[in-house]
Design a protein around this motif. Structure first.
Motif, PDB file in Angstrom:
ATOM      1  N   THR A  99      -4.699  -4.163  -9.846  1.00 38.84           N
ATOM      2  CA  THR A  99      -3.959  -5.136 -10.652  1.00 38.84           C
ATOM      3  C   THR A  99      -2.911  -5.871  -9.831  1.00 38.84           C
ATOM      4  OG1 THR A  99      -2.193  -3.594 -11.333  1.00 38.84           O
ATOM      5  CG2 THR A  99      -4.210  -3.628 -12.676  1.00 38.84           C
ATOM      6  N   ARG A 100      -2.527  -7.038 -10.339  1.00 41.55           N
ATOM      7  CA  ARG A 100      -1.509  -7.835  -9.650  1.00 41.55           C
ATOM      8  C   ARG A 100      -0.187  -7.079  -9.580  1.00 41.55           C
ATOM      9  NH1 ARG A 100      -2.284 -12.868 -13.833  1.00 41.55           N
ATOM     10  NH2 ARG A 100      -4.565 -12.943 -13.796  1.00 41.55           N
ATOM     11  N   GLU A 101       0.173  -6.436 -10.694  1.00 41.91           N
ATOM     12  CA  GLU A 101       1.441  -5.721 -10.733  1.00 41.91           C
ATOM     13  C   GLU A 101       1.492  -4.614  -9.681  1.00 41.91           C
ATOM     14  OE1 GLU A 101       1.198  -8.095 -14.192  1.00 41.91           O
ATOM     15  OE2 GLU A 101      -0.235  -6.583 -13.517  1.00 41.91           O
ATOM     16  N   LEU A 102       0.392  -3.888  -9.541  1.00 39.66           N
ATOM     17  CA  LEU A 102       0.364  -2.798  -8.577  1.00 39.66           C
ATOM     18  C   LEU A 102       0.400  -3.333  -7.148  1.00 39.66           C
ATOM     19  CD1 LEU A 102       0.289   0.196  -8.118  1.00 39.66           C
ATOM     20  CD2 LEU A 102      -2.199   0.154  -8.350  1.00 39.66           C
ATOM     21  N   VAL A 103      -0.292  -4.429  -6.889  1.00 43.17           N
ATOM     22  CA  VAL A 103      -0.261  -5.048  -5.560  1.00 43.17           C
ATOM     23  C   VAL A 103       1.172  -5.435  -5.195  1.00 43.17           C
ATOM     24  CG1 VAL A 103      -0.885  -7.141  -4.293  1.00 43.17           C
ATOM     25  CG2 VAL A 103      -2.650  -5.839  -5.476  1.00 43.17           C
ATOM     26  N   ASN A 104       1.870  -6.087  -6.128  1.00 43.55           N
ATOM     27  CA  ASN A 104       3.247  -6.501  -5.849  1.00 43.55           C
ATOM     28  C   ASN A 104       4.161  -5.296  -5.641  1.00 43.55           C
ATOM     29  OD1 ASN A 104       2.794  -9.295  -6.005  1.00 43.55           O
ATOM     30  ND2 ASN A 104       2.934  -9.281  -8.227  1.00 43.55           N
ATOM     31  N   GLN A 105       3.937  -4.243  -6.419  1.00 42.02           N
ATOM     32  CA  GLN A 105       4.739  -3.029  -6.283  1.00 42.02           C
ATOM     33  C   GLN A 105       4.534  -2.397  -4.905  1.00 42.02           C
ATOM     34  OE1 GLN A 105       4.317  -0.035  -9.475  1.00 42.02           O
ATOM     35  NE2 GLN A 105       4.045   1.467  -7.838  1.00 42.02           N
ATOM     36  N   ILE A 106       3.274  -2.313  -4.471  1.00 41.74           N
ATOM     37  CA  ILE A 106       2.969  -1.744  -3.153  1.00 41.74           C
ATOM     38  C   ILE A 106       3.637  -2.569  -2.054  1.00 41.74           C
ATOM     39  CG2 ILE A 106       1.122  -1.353  -1.478  1.00 41.74           C
ATOM     40  CD1 ILE A 106      -0.711  -0.720  -3.896  1.00 41.74           C
ATOM     41  N   ALA A 107       3.509  -3.888  -2.152  1.00 39.22           N
ATOM     42  CA  ALA A 107       4.087  -4.769  -1.122  1.00 39.22           C
ATOM     43  C   ALA A 107       5.599  -4.613  -1.052  1.00 39.22           C
ATOM     44  CB  ALA A 107       3.710  -6.220  -1.411  1.00 39.22           C
ATOM     45  N   ASP A 108       6.253  -4.509  -2.208  1.00 38.46           N
ATOM     46  CA  ASP A 108       7.710  -4.332  -2.211  1.00 38.46           C
ATOM     47  C   ASP A 108       8.102  -3.033  -1.516  1.00 38.46           C
ATOM     48  OD1 ASP A 108       8.068  -6.696  -3.553  1.00 38.46           O
ATOM     49  OD2 ASP A 108       8.273  -5.789  -5.540  1.00 38.46           O
ATOM     50  N   ASN A 109       7.360  -1.966  -1.782  1.00 42.76           N
ATOM     51  CA  ASN A 109       7.654  -0.680  -1.142  1.00 42.76           C
ATOM     52  C   ASN A 109       7.427  -0.736   0.367  1.00 42.76           C
ATOM     53  OD1 ASN A 109       8.386   0.593  -3.521  1.00 42.76           O
ATOM     54  ND2 ASN A 109       6.337   1.365  -3.933  1.00 42.76           N
ATOM     55  N   LEU A 110       6.371  -1.421   0.782  1.00 44.55           N
ATOM     56  CA  LEU A 110       6.085  -1.522   2.214  1.00 44.55           C
ATOM     57  C   LEU A 110       7.149  -2.347   2.926  1.00 44.55           C
ATOM     58  CD1 LEU A 110       2.221  -2.077   2.230  1.00 44.55           C
ATOM     59  CD2 LEU A 110       3.458   0.002   2.834  1.00 44.55           C
ATOM     60  N   ARG A 111       7.653  -3.379   2.271  1.00 45.70           N
ATOM     61  CA  ARG A 111       8.688  -4.218   2.905  1.00 45.70           C
ATOM     62  C   ARG A 111       9.985  -3.447   3.104  1.00 45.70           C
ATOM     63  NH1 ARG A 111       6.446  -8.842  -0.836  1.00 45.70           N
ATOM     64  NH2 ARG A 111       5.049  -9.900   0.643  1.00 45.70           N
ATOM     65  N   THR A 112      10.187  -2.416   2.288  1.00 45.54           N
ATOM     66  CA  THR A 112      11.334  -1.535   2.512  1.00 45.54           C
ATOM     67  C   THR A 112      11.200  -0.837   3.860  1.00 45.54           C
ATOM     68  OG1 THR A 112      11.585  -1.139   0.135  1.00 45.54           O
ATOM     69  CG2 THR A 112      12.586   0.464   1.611  1.00 45.54           C
ATOM     70  N   LEU A 113       9.965  -0.536   4.253  1.00 46.85           N
ATOM     71  CA  LEU A 113       9.711   0.150   5.519  1.00 46.85           C
ATOM     72  C   LEU A 113       9.657  -0.801   6.705  1.00 46.85           C
ATOM     73  CD1 LEU A 113       6.847   2.566   4.332  1.00 46.85           C
ATOM     74  CD2 LEU A 113       9.311   3.015   4.373  1.00 46.85           C
ATOM     75  N   THR A 114       9.219  -2.030   6.475  1.00 49.33           N
ATOM     76  CA  THR A 114       8.986  -2.963   7.586  1.00 49.33           C
ATOM     77  C   THR A 114      10.122  -3.964   7.785  1.00 49.33           C
ATOM     78  OG1 THR A 114       7.808  -4.523   6.129  1.00 49.33           O
ATOM     79  CG2 THR A 114       6.493  -2.824   7.220  1.00 49.33           C
ATOM     80  N   GLY A 115      11.178  -3.846   6.983  1.00 54.37           N
ATOM     81  CA  GLY A 115      12.248  -4.842   7.006  1.00 54.37           C
ATOM     82  C   GLY A 115      12.848  -5.092   8.379  1.00 54.37           C
ATOM     83  N   LYS A 116      12.986  -4.059   9.190  1.00 52.89           N
ATOM     84  CA  LYS A 116      13.601  -4.208  10.510  1.00 52.89           C
ATOM     85  C   LYS A 116      12.568  -4.135  11.632  1.00 52.89           C
ATOM     86  CE  LYS A 116      18.132  -2.538   9.053  1.00 52.89           C
ATOM     87  NZ  LYS A 116      19.240  -1.578   9.295  1.00 52.89           N
ATOM     88  N   THR A 117      11.328  -4.468  11.292  1.00 52.21           N
ATOM     89  CA  THR A 117      10.261  -4.526  12.298  1.00 52.21           C
ATOM     90  C   THR A 117       9.681  -5.936  12.309  1.00 52.21           C
ATOM     91  OG1 THR A 117       8.386  -4.008  10.842  1.00 52.21           O
ATOM     92  CG2 THR A 117       9.701  -2.146  11.653  1.00 52.21           C
ATOM     93  N   ASN A 118       8.732  -6.158  13.181  1.00 52.32           N
ATOM     94  CA  ASN A 118       8.064  -7.463  13.230  1.00 52.32           C
ATOM     95  C   ASN A 118       6.786  -7.493  12.388  1.00 52.32           C
ATOM     96  OD1 ASN A 118       9.940  -8.642  15.042  1.00 52.32           O
ATOM     97  ND2 ASN A 118       8.929  -7.618  16.778  1.00 52.32           N
ATOM     98  N   LEU A 119       6.531  -6.426  11.653  1.00 53.62           N
ATOM     99  CA  LEU A 119       5.307  -6.351  10.865  1.00 53.62           C
ATOM    100  C   LEU A 119       5.391  -7.273   9.646  1.00 53.62           C
ATOM    101  CD1 LEU A 119       4.605  -2.503  10.921  1.00 53.62           C
ATOM    102  CD2 LEU A 119       3.641  -4.287  12.403  1.00 53.62           C
ATOM    103  N   ARG A 120       4.295  -7.950   9.391  1.00 57.18           N
ATOM    104  CA  ARG A 120       4.222  -8.909   8.293  1.00 57.18           C
ATOM    105  C   ARG A 120       3.361  -8.349   7.161  1.00 57.18           C
ATOM    106  NH1 ARG A 120       1.838 -13.683  10.723  1.00 57.18           N
ATOM    107  NH2 ARG A 120       3.849 -13.799  11.786  1.00 57.18           N
ATOM    108  N   VAL A 121       3.847  -8.415   5.922  1.00 59.14           N
ATOM    109  CA  VAL A 121       3.110  -7.980   4.735  1.00 59.14           C
ATOM    110  C   VAL A 121       2.780  -9.214   3.902  1.00 59.14           C
ATOM    111  CG1 VAL A 121       3.153  -6.554   2.657  1.00 59.14           C
ATOM    112  CG2 VAL A 121       4.340  -5.775   4.725  1.00 59.14           C
ATOM    113  N   THR A 122       1.507  -9.401   3.597  1.00 59.37           N
ATOM    114  CA  THR A 122       1.061 -10.569   2.832  1.00 59.37           C
ATOM    115  C   THR A 122       0.335 -10.122   1.574  1.00 59.37           C
ATOM    116  OG1 THR A 122       0.807 -11.863   4.866  1.00 59.37           O
ATOM    117  CG2 THR A 122      -0.328 -12.682   2.898  1.00 59.37           C
ATOM    118  N   VAL A 123       0.619 -10.793   0.472  1.00 59.09           N
ATOM    119  CA  VAL A 123       0.020 -10.465  -0.831  1.00 59.09           C
ATOM    120  C   VAL A 123      -0.931 -11.569  -1.254  1.00 59.09           C
ATOM    121  CG1 VAL A 123       0.530 -10.260  -3.296  1.00 59.09           C
ATOM    122  CG2 VAL A 123       1.919  -9.029  -1.633  1.00 59.09           C
ATOM    123  N   VAL A 124      -2.132 -11.187  -1.715  1.00 60.60           N
ATOM    124  CA  VAL A 124      -3.039 -12.163  -2.338  1.00 60.60           C
ATOM    125  C   VAL A 124      -3.551 -11.577  -3.650  1.00 60.60           C
ATOM    126  CG1 VAL A 124      -3.704 -13.319  -0.199  1.00 60.60           C
ATOM    127  CG2 VAL A 124      -5.016 -11.369  -0.948  1.00 60.60           C
TER     128      VAL A 124
END
Length: 425
Positions: free
Chosen positions: A84-109
């Motif tokens: 679901t869209r909601e779950l995708v957005n939730q996962i991405a938000d959690n991952l950005r908590t981990l990648t915030g100070k790295t160069n890793l890019r998280v993209t949602v579609v």
């Protein structure tokens, strides 16, 4: 020293966890993270609300930090699929908590948003692509994304993807992925189809299970109200809501039309209510969830499309206004409360023609749901059937919300008379 420090994660990840005030891994995280860090395929079974996102997110980000090269245009290094869209957005938000100070890019579609904007975002490539299967297929068909560089695949809430008919999309996506790759599959239940799925896509997986499938969170208090008829449901709902007007309450309806009608009735009676279902745009759904999280909206009426996509620790009550057709979905629904160690209450309404659904739920849960009011009939009332079928069941088989309709191969038929061999339009 945090207990996460003992799992073998990179210092950057431990710093991110401390910044997020996360100190102790949940059981699924403690068991799955070391195995995934070692490179094993992982089959994780755990009820909703147990921290599955970090269980795969932490080792995934850790591995990607060892791959510093920028992704090529239109490519991704890791793919996470969710239903679901909601779950995708939730996962991405959690991952950005981990990648915030790295160069890793998280993209949602996801569907419901501009595909042209997503095509533009994918032009420069991404490290982690989080997607719903349907929209990913659309982008693949337009050659806007190339999956041959994917070396990490995660299937989250895989059992719901099966329920929603996404298995055909998965079969189209998987052959395009790079090899060798690490695959992690996480699910709340383990039906026969899930076993087949794990055998098809995982290689010698390590199985991690922290709660029996079909078991609700320990801090959820469950009850059922037996009603004489469906007509009693609106009154009973208002009776319960009026006892705690400020509490965040999630109400589940079986259909999109029913959810919208119920929400409008509540608003007309002065309740701060909103709804989310498959007929709502992504923007409408996002705004409703934000208002619910903020407390501006206290009653959110939803269909099962949202059962696993809402991670709001403050949900005090889950009300099953309609019992789900699939018993396992009951577990996912009530898993929206009692999150992050809190207590919660799950209340079910059972009309006479839903008694068989309640029995199926109790069989899956291996328990009898305590009765809060009313008396159950000794035998369930037969549910409405159509003239072509017999036995209990809905009048018409409907596809799960979120799944695409299959093409109708019988749409063009020869006319029986007056057509001279012509085909119907």
């Amino acid at each position: 020293m945090s207990e996460f420090d003992t799992l073998g994660l990179k210092p950057k990840l431990n710093d991110a966890l401390r910044s997020a005030n996360l100190k102790t891994p949940t059981p699924i995280q403690a068991k799955a993270v070391p195995l995934a860090l070692a490179g094993h395929d992982v089959l994780g079974l755990a009820q909703t609300g147990t921290g599955k996102t970090l269980a795969f997110g932490l080792p995934l980000v850790d591995h990607l930090l060892d791959m510093p090269d920028r992704p090529a245009a239109k490519t991704a290094k890791a793919l996470i699929l969710a239903p679901t869209r909601e779950l995708v957005n939730q996962i991405a938000d959690n991952l950005r908590t981990l990648t915030g100070k790295t160069n890793l890019r998280v993209t949602v579609v996801v569907g419901g948003q501009s595909i042209n904007k997503q095509i533009h975002q994918l032009q420069r490539g991404t490290d982690i692509l989080v997607a719903t299967p349907g929209r990913l297929i659309d982008l693949m068909d337009r050659r806007a994304v190339l999956l041959s560089e994917v070396r990490h695949l995660v299937l989250d809430e895989a059992d719901q993807m099966l329920d929603m008919g996404f298995i055909h999309a998965l079969r189209k996506i998987a052959p395009k992925l790079g090899t060798p790759r690490q695959t992690m599959l996480f699910s709340a239940t383990m039906p026969k189809q899930m076993e087949d799925l794990s055998k098809a896509y995982l290689t010698n997986p390590k199985k991690v299970q922290v709660a029996p499938p079909g078991k609700a969170a320990d801090k959820v208090t469950q009850s059922v109200h037996h009603l004489a008829s469906k007509a009693e449901k609106p009154g009973k709902l208002r009776e319960i809501l009026s006892k705690d007007m400020d509490a965040l309450t999630l109400v589940f309806s079986r259909t999109k039309h029913g959810a919208e009608k119920l929400m409008k009735g509540l608003v007309a009676d002065g309740y701060n209510a909103a709804s989310i279902h498959g007929n709502k745009s992504q923007g409408q759904r996002d705004r409703a969830i934000k208002a619910f999280r903020d407390g501006t909206i206290t009653v959110l009426v939803a269909t099962d499309v949202a059962a696993r996509g809402i991670d709001i620790p403050g949900v005090a009550y889950v009300i099953n206004y309609d019992l789900p057709e699939v018993a396992d979905n009951y577990v996912h629904r009530i898993g929206r409360t009692a999150r992050a160690g809190r207590e919660g209450e799950a209340i079910a309404f059972c009309a006479p023609d839903e008694l068989d659904l309640l029995w199926q739920i109790e069989k899956v849960m291996k328990m009898t749901v305590p009765v809060a009011s009313g008396v159950a009939p000794s035998e369930p009332v037969a549910r409405k059937t159509n003239t072509r079928g017999r036995g209990r069941g809905p009048a018409k088989a409907t596809r799960p919300e979120g799944a695409k309709a299959k093409p109708n191969s019988n749409r063009r038929r020869r006319r029986r008379s007056g057509g001279g061999g012509q085909q119907a339009a």
